[in-house]
Enzyme design. Structure first.
Site, PDB file in Angstrom:
ATOM      1  N   ASP A   1       0.811  -1.224   0.000  1.00  0.00           N
ATOM      2  CA  ASP A   1       0.000   0.000   0.000  1.00  0.00           C
ATOM      3  C   ASP A   1       0.840   1.267   0.000  1.00  0.00           C
ATOM      4  OD1 ASP A   1      -2.174  -1.751   0.176  1.00  0.00           O
ATOM      5  OD2 ASP A   1      -2.081  -1.737   2.367  1.00  0.00           O
TER       6      ASP A   1
ATOM      7  N   LYS B   1      -0.820   4.186  -8.120  1.00  0.00           N
ATOM      8  CA  LYS B   1      -0.705   5.546  -8.649  1.00  0.00           C
ATOM      9  C   LYS B   1       0.574   5.680  -9.483  1.00  0.00           C
ATOM     10  CE  LYS B   1       0.413  10.237  -7.593  1.00  0.00           C
ATOM     11  NZ  LYS B   1       0.620  11.348  -6.685  1.00  0.00           N
TER      12      LYS B   1
ATOM     13  N   HIS C   1      -4.879  -1.806  -5.560  1.00  0.00           N
ATOM     14  CA  HIS C   1      -4.087  -0.675  -6.033  1.00  0.00           C
ATOM     15  C   HIS C   1      -5.021   0.457  -6.453  1.00  0.00           C
ATOM     16  CE1 HIS C   1      -0.482  -3.537  -7.017  1.00  0.00           C
ATOM     17  NE2 HIS C   1      -0.849  -3.560  -5.758  1.00  0.00           N
ATOM     18  N   THR C   2      -4.820   1.608  -5.838  1.00  0.00           N
ATOM     19  CA  THR C   2      -5.716   2.732  -6.111  1.00  0.00           C
ATOM     20  C   THR C   2      -5.175   3.586  -7.246  1.00  0.00           C
ATOM     21  OG1 THR C   2      -6.140   2.759  -3.731  1.00  0.00           O
ATOM     22  CG2 THR C   2      -6.976   4.633  -5.017  1.00  0.00           C
TER      23      THR C   2
ATOM     24  N   THR D   1      -8.478  -3.389  -0.293  1.00  0.00           N
ATOM     25  CA  THR D   1      -9.089  -4.684  -0.605  1.00  0.00           C
ATOM     26  C   THR D   1     -10.109  -5.096   0.453  1.00  0.00           C
ATOM     27  OG1 THR D   1      -7.174  -5.421  -1.855  1.00  0.00           O
ATOM     28  CG2 THR D   1      -8.595  -7.151  -0.992  1.00  0.00           C
TER      29      THR D   1
ATOM     30  N   ARG E   1      -5.751   0.457   8.418  1.00  0.00           N
ATOM     31  CA  ARG E   1      -4.320   0.160   8.383  1.00  0.00           C
ATOM     32  C   ARG E   1      -3.636   0.632   9.654  1.00  0.00           C
ATOM     33  NH1 ARG E   1      -3.774   2.120   2.056  1.00  0.00           N
ATOM     34  NH2 ARG E   1      -4.581   0.192   1.173  1.00  0.00           N
TER      35      ARG E   1
ATOM     36  N   LYS F   1       2.815  10.363  -0.597  1.00  0.00           N
ATOM     37  CA  LYS F   1       2.070  10.886   0.555  1.00  0.00           C
ATOM     38  C   LYS F   1       2.849  11.887   1.406  1.00  0.00           C
ATOM     39  CE  LYS F   1      -1.498   8.586   1.771  1.00  0.00           C
ATOM     40  NZ  LYS F   1      -2.565   7.684   2.229  1.00  0.00           N
TER      41      LYS F   1
ATOM     42  N   VAL G   1       2.248  14.281  -3.865  1.00  0.00           N
ATOM     43  CA  VAL G   1       1.704  15.304  -2.962  1.00  0.00           C
ATOM     44  C   VAL G   1       0.173  15.264  -2.953  1.00  0.00           C
ATOM     45  CG1 VAL G   1       3.719  16.825  -2.997  1.00  0.00           C
ATOM     46  CG2 VAL G   1       1.987  17.043  -4.807  1.00  0.00           C
TER      47      VAL G   1
END
Ligand code: GDP
Ligand code: IMO
Ligand code: MG
Length: 421
Positions: free
Chosen positions: A13, A18, A41-42, A297, A302, A328, A411
């Site tokens: 994660d 991305k 996966h986002t 998922t 988390r 991030k 970012v």
């Protein structure tokens, strides 16, 4: 020709989805080679927001061809739902998504057994995604697996019969409900009919692509420290997650891998059980609330911790990372101080990650450096020079510990919220 592997340098994660999405523009092939639909996966881009489990996250780049290698385990229902979701969003995968006939299928008994094993372990459970990952890989290496190739004749029926005889005995012994042969056969024959147009042996395609100098992007699932051998065993996943897995899982010789991008979250997260040396337990603190995330998922919360440079350094060494993608960084904005773990001690002696097992890693003393944070919102920054001095120092500190450059800085979750250096 370039063959670029994108790997997570922590416990999954990190933001691989991305990264793969924005790197895919330059690629001819985007491929998954390990894990299964335990991955989430986002991707956030002009088509919308997606949580992808099996199809390579680079599929949104219209000129790419998506490959799901034989090293990936597949829950057919999840694959079909994902193809449907992409089609509905205007991303046609027909003729540009190929699934290896060597890939193993997650069967209903794998999911049932995953749950039953977890229950039996009680407090010692791994905290799996309960997608059947451990049991399907166990069947793969003990010659009990079922692959797409088995459906071309009646091998599927023959193998399923044997497996149900074996698995139902275990399921019933563990107080579960036996599965019905006819039901499973019909359901999976139905899946095969729908997945068949996407099944193709990838060997020639991959070899011809390498020969022709095409660009490949290899998307790892999970993270370095969930690797079966090098992760925090037994709190790991059932597949190899280091880049060498692409060799067996896709058929790419290791010497062809030209770059390894280590995706690194600016702090640390972990889902499921196992050690997390920099874990933050103050659930009321500002930092805990900032770092908090919901798993893509399973929807679980988390666990979170400060950035751990020993983890990043070890991942860089183990996987031959050539450059980092830091994600991030925006989440750290507003914290007056940041803690960064620079190493561990056990019984007063300095130890490295690889010197200790998972249980000792759970009790190491973390050595921290405390550095000043920044208050500015950095989500609009697009150049390194747009970042406040303390954010720049944070990046430099990571580069110094890792020994490789940070080439991308996230970012924000959207594709364009990225600083390229
Ligand atoms: P993966 O499994 O490695 O692809 O990562 P996940 O998608 O499971 O988790 C990463 C989370 O962080 C997702 O919610 C992403 O949308 C989000 N994300 C990725 N990069 C950034 C970033 O630079 N900033 C912020 N704020 N969110 C990010
Ligand atoms: P992505 O690709 C984070 C974790 C589970 C559990 C352990 C074993 O999105 O980064 P499994 O279901 O694989 O048998 O569970 O591995 N895990 C992940 N954690 N991200 C993932 O994937 C993960 N896939 C598995 O939480 O601790
Ligand atoms: Mg994920």
């Amino acid at each position: 020709m370039t063959v670029t592997a994108v790997i997570g340098s922590q416990w999954g994660d990190e933001g691989k989805g991305k990264a793969v999405d924005f790197l895919a523009e330059q690629m001819d092939y985007v491929a998954r080679f390990n894990g299964g639909n335990n991955a989430g996966h986002t991707v956030i881009n002009e088509y919308g927001t997606f949580k992808i489990h099996l199809v390579p996250s680079g599929i949104f780049a219209q000129n790419t061809i998506g490959l799901i290698g034989g090293g990936v385990v597949i829950d057919p229902q999840v694959l079909l739902e994902e193809i449907d979701m992409l089609n509905k969003a205007g991303i046609s995968v027909d003729g540009r998504l190929w699934v290896s006939p060597r890939s193993h299928l997650i069967m209903p008994y794998h999911k049932v057994l995953d749950g039953l094993y977890e229950e039996a372990k009680g407090a010692g459970a791994t905290g799996t995604t309960r997608r059947g990952i451990g049991p399907v890989f166990a069947d793969k290496v003990s010659y009990n697996g079922i692959r797409w190739t088995d459906f071309t004749g009646d091998m599927f029926e023959q193998r399923l019969k044997v497996q149900l005889q074996l698995k139902n005995k275990i399921i019933v012994a563990l107080d579960g409900e036996a599965l019905n042969y006819d039901d499973v056969r019909d359901t999976y024959r139905g899946y095969y009919a729908q997945v068949k147009p996407y099944i193709k042996e990838l060997f020639s395609l991959v070899q011809d692509g390498l020969q022709a100098g095409k660009n490949f992007l290899l998307e790892q699932a999970m993270g370095t420290f969930l690797d079966t051998d090098w992760g925090t065993y037994p709190f790991v996943t059932a597949s190899t997650t280091i880049p060498s897995a692409a060799s067996a899982g896709l058929g790419i010789p290791p010497r062809h891998i030209t770059n390894v991008i280590g995706v690194t979250k600016a702090y640390t997260t972990r889902v499921g059980a196992g050690p997390l040396p920099t874990e933050i337990y103050d659930y009321e603190s500002e930092v805990y609330k900032k770092f908090g995330e919901v798993a893509a998922t399973t929807g679980r919360i988390r666990r979170v911790g400060w950035l751990d440079l020993e983890i990043v350094r070890t991942a860089v060494q183990l996987s031959g990372v050539t450059e980092l993608c830091l994600t991030k960084l925006d989440v750290l904005s507003g914290l007056s101080e940041l803690k960064v773990c620079t190493g561990y001690k056990l019984n007063g002696n300095a130890v490295r990650y690889a010197d200790v097992d998972a249980y000792d890693l759970g009790r190491v003393e973390t050595v921290y450096e405390t550095i000043p944070g920044w208050s500015e919102d950095i989500s609009k920054a697009r150049a390194f020079s747009d970042l406040p001095a303390n954010a720049q120092s944070y990046v430099h500190m990571i580069e110094a510990a890792a020994g490789v450059p940070v080439k991308w800085i996230g970012v924000g979750p959207e594709r364009e919220a990225t600083i390229r250096r």
